[in-house]
Write a protein that holds these residues in place. Structure first.
Motif, PDB file in Angstrom:
ATOM      1  N   GLY A 195     -45.886  18.161  15.592  1.00  0.00           N
ATOM      2  CA  GLY A 195     -45.795  17.524  16.897  1.00  0.00           C
ATOM      3  C   GLY A 195     -47.163  17.350  17.494  1.00  0.00           C
ATOM      4  O   GLY A 195     -48.179  17.538  16.820  1.00  0.00           O
ATOM      5  N   ALA A 196     -47.169  16.992  18.769  1.00  0.00           N
ATOM      6  CA  ALA A 196     -48.415  16.553  19.370  1.00  0.00           C
ATOM      7  C   ALA A 196     -49.299  17.703  19.866  1.00  0.00           C
ATOM      8  O   ALA A 196     -50.469  17.780  19.509  1.00  0.00           O
ATOM      9  CB  ALA A 196     -48.103  15.591  20.498  1.00  0.00           C
ATOM     10  N   LYS A 201     -45.722  23.943  22.411  1.00  0.00           N
ATOM     11  CA  LYS A 201     -45.122  24.796  21.372  1.00  0.00           C
ATOM     12  C   LYS A 201     -45.559  26.261  21.487  1.00  0.00           C
ATOM     13  O   LYS A 201     -45.105  27.101  20.715  1.00  0.00           O
ATOM     14  CB  LYS A 201     -45.502  24.287  19.971  1.00  0.00           C
ATOM     15  N   GLY A 292     -57.725  12.424  13.000  1.00  0.00           N
ATOM     16  CA  GLY A 292     -56.741  12.854  12.012  1.00  0.00           C
ATOM     17  C   GLY A 292     -55.334  12.482  12.463  1.00  0.00           C
ATOM     18  O   GLY A 292     -54.901  12.874  13.549  1.00  0.00           O
ATOM     19  N   GLY A 320     -47.447  14.361  11.151  1.00  0.00           N
ATOM     20  CA  GLY A 320     -48.379  13.264  11.407  1.00  0.00           C
ATOM     21  C   GLY A 320     -47.704  12.251  12.316  1.00  0.00           C
ATOM     22  O   GLY A 320     -46.575  12.460  12.776  1.00  0.00           O
ATOM     23  N   GLU A 323     -44.223   7.695  13.020  1.00  0.00           N
ATOM     24  CA  GLU A 323     -43.673   6.411  13.477  1.00  0.00           C
ATOM     25  C   GLU A 323     -44.422   5.248  12.833  1.00  0.00           C
ATOM     26  O   GLU A 323     -43.911   4.134  12.767  1.00  0.00           O
ATOM     27  CB  GLU A 323     -43.768   6.294  15.007  1.00  0.00           C
ATOM     28  N   ASP A 354     -38.675  15.414  18.149  1.00  0.00           N
ATOM     29  CA  ASP A 354     -38.881  14.327  17.214  1.00  0.00           C
ATOM     30  C   ASP A 354     -38.581  14.647  15.757  1.00  0.00           C
ATOM     31  O   ASP A 354     -38.509  13.739  14.934  1.00  0.00           O
ATOM     32  CB  ASP A 354     -40.338  13.854  17.297  1.00  0.00           C
TER      33      ASP A 354
END
Ligand code: AMP
Length: 396
Positions: A195-196, A201, A292, A320, A323, A354
């Motif tokens: 995830g981002a 998290k 990255g 990564g 999408e 996601d």
């Protein structure tokens, strides 16, 4: 833990909180009926017992009564999926609704109008919950997707059904799967967190440090960890205010004997675009002007090895920017590794945000042990929180 199998619903009306918050297209047709299908086993068991079902749900985030959020739009789909006629009432509380419920015969289903047309639903207002409670003999919660909310229909209403409340089949399965990872998981246990951002998290990472043997880190949050160790991350996503926290997590993990696996290489791009120029570089040597956006091939192999040796696997978050086709390879490879481990007997749970979209996009949903239906509810469970909707059923 009481489930619907602890009750015989003959001649009983089950008031069931379902999660029919399904996506609609511009013609108000259901785009994806997965959530309705997920509630089907509970509904069928109650009808087969000789009971009837009063279904309540929210749809979207309406401000007051808005026709576009009416559950009327989904009636045909519910009928198709469940296979019997559905009686729709255009409110969820009040005399008319109570009259309709009174007339309900065994084998019949009523679907109530969107609960969130009343602000009292989200406020968890007790009188509204009491009105809802008049619509059934037994309360069944089968909506994992809203179990982290203390709303009237998900939590507060349960107190009006002492001893006559239980989990539906879907919600019971979700609880069982989370316990299979967090409480009774066969070792080695591996959690994959992508995830981002680290910040979204962090509570999960802290909680699972006491439960798992390996943590694989990927996605955007990788770079905060790499920078915290003195690596060059170019223009990659980073949270500079979380560098100390990243260091702290790495040393805590060491102290607890949890192995943290960070990527060793990355697919870097000169723009956040599917058409960008790309190259593969060491994770701590990303040139300025490059970012990255996926894990590299060496990392794929390294992560696949850890997964192959795991007996229990939890996956939350893509590795990564999946999408975009150019940066989807790492997430796909990871999904494949999990699918293979599952085939060999490992238990794998995918959920939260996601990761479910990624699993569906790549067709892995039937190759893992379970895909959770809850985004936020799953994340809060992994954070170690007791969800109010679950606690309300467990309370005597
Ligand atoms: P989350 O909701 O925290 O699970 O984040 C999911 C999002 O993280 C997805 O939309 C991904 O595109 C994004 N993501 C994954 N890897 C990266 C990366 N290396 N850089 C930026 N965004 C990423």
């Amino acid at each position: 833990m009481k489930t619907i199998y602890d009750f015989n619903f003959e001649n009983k009306k089950a008031l069931i909180r379902v999660d029919f918050n399904v996506p609609l297209n511009e013609n108000f047709e259901v785009k994806d009926s997965t959530r309705i299908l997920s509630a089907k086993p509970t509904i069928i068991k109650i009808l087969e017992d000789g009971g009837s079902c009063v279904l309540m749900s929210h749809l979207g985030r309406p401000k007051g009564i808005q026709e576009k959020f009416s559950l009327r739009h989904i009636v045909d789909t519910v009928e198709d999926v469940i296979g019997i006629e559905v009686i729709f009432v255009d409110n969820c509380v009040g005399e008319e609704v109570e009259e309709a419920v009174k007339k309900l015969e065994p084998g019949q289903i009523i679907l109530l109008e969107n609960l969130r047309f009343h602000p009292e639903e989200k406020e968890g207002e007790i009188n509204f919950a009491k009105q809802l409670s008049r619509l059934g003999d037994i309360y069944v919660n089968d909506a994992f997707g809203t179990a982290h909310r203390a709303h009237a229909s998900t939590t507060i209403v349960a107190q009006f059904f002492p001893k006559l409340k239980c989990f539906g089949i879907l919600l019971a399965k979700e609880i069982e799967c989370i316990n299979k990872v967090m409480e009774t998981g066969e070792k080695p246990i591996t959690a994959i967190l992508g995830g981002a951002k680290v910040s979204s998290k962090i509570t999960i990472i802290k909680n699972i440090l006491d439960k798992v043997d390996h943590i694989i880190i990927g996605g955007g949050m990788t770079f905060t960890f790499i920078k915290s160790q003195g690596g060059h991350i170019g223009n990659s996503l980073v949270e500079d205010d979380k560098l100390e926290l990243a260091k702290e997590i790495l040393s805590k993990a060491k102290a607890k004997n949890v192995q943290i696996h960070l990527p060793v290489d990355a697919v870097v791009a000169d723009a956040f675009s599917n058409e960008a120029n790309t190259q593969i570089v060491a994770i701590n040597e990303i040139p300025n002007g490059w970012m990255g956006l996926d894990i590299g091939p060496e990392t794929e192999t390294k992560f696949a090895e850890v997964i192959a040796n795991s007996k229990t696997i939890l996956w939350n978050g893509p590795l990564g920017v999946f999408e975009m086709e150019t940066f989807a390879k790492g997430t796909k490879a990871l999904g494949n590794a999990i699918a293979q481990a599952t085939k060999r007997g490992a238990f794998s749970l995918v959920g939260g945000g996601d990761s479910v979209a990624a699993v569906k996009q790549f067709g892995f949903q039937d190759k893992v042990s379970y895909v959770s239906t809850g985004g936020g509810a799953m994340l809060e469970s992994l954070e170690g929180k007791t969800l109010p909707g679950i606690a309300a059923i467990l309370e005597e």
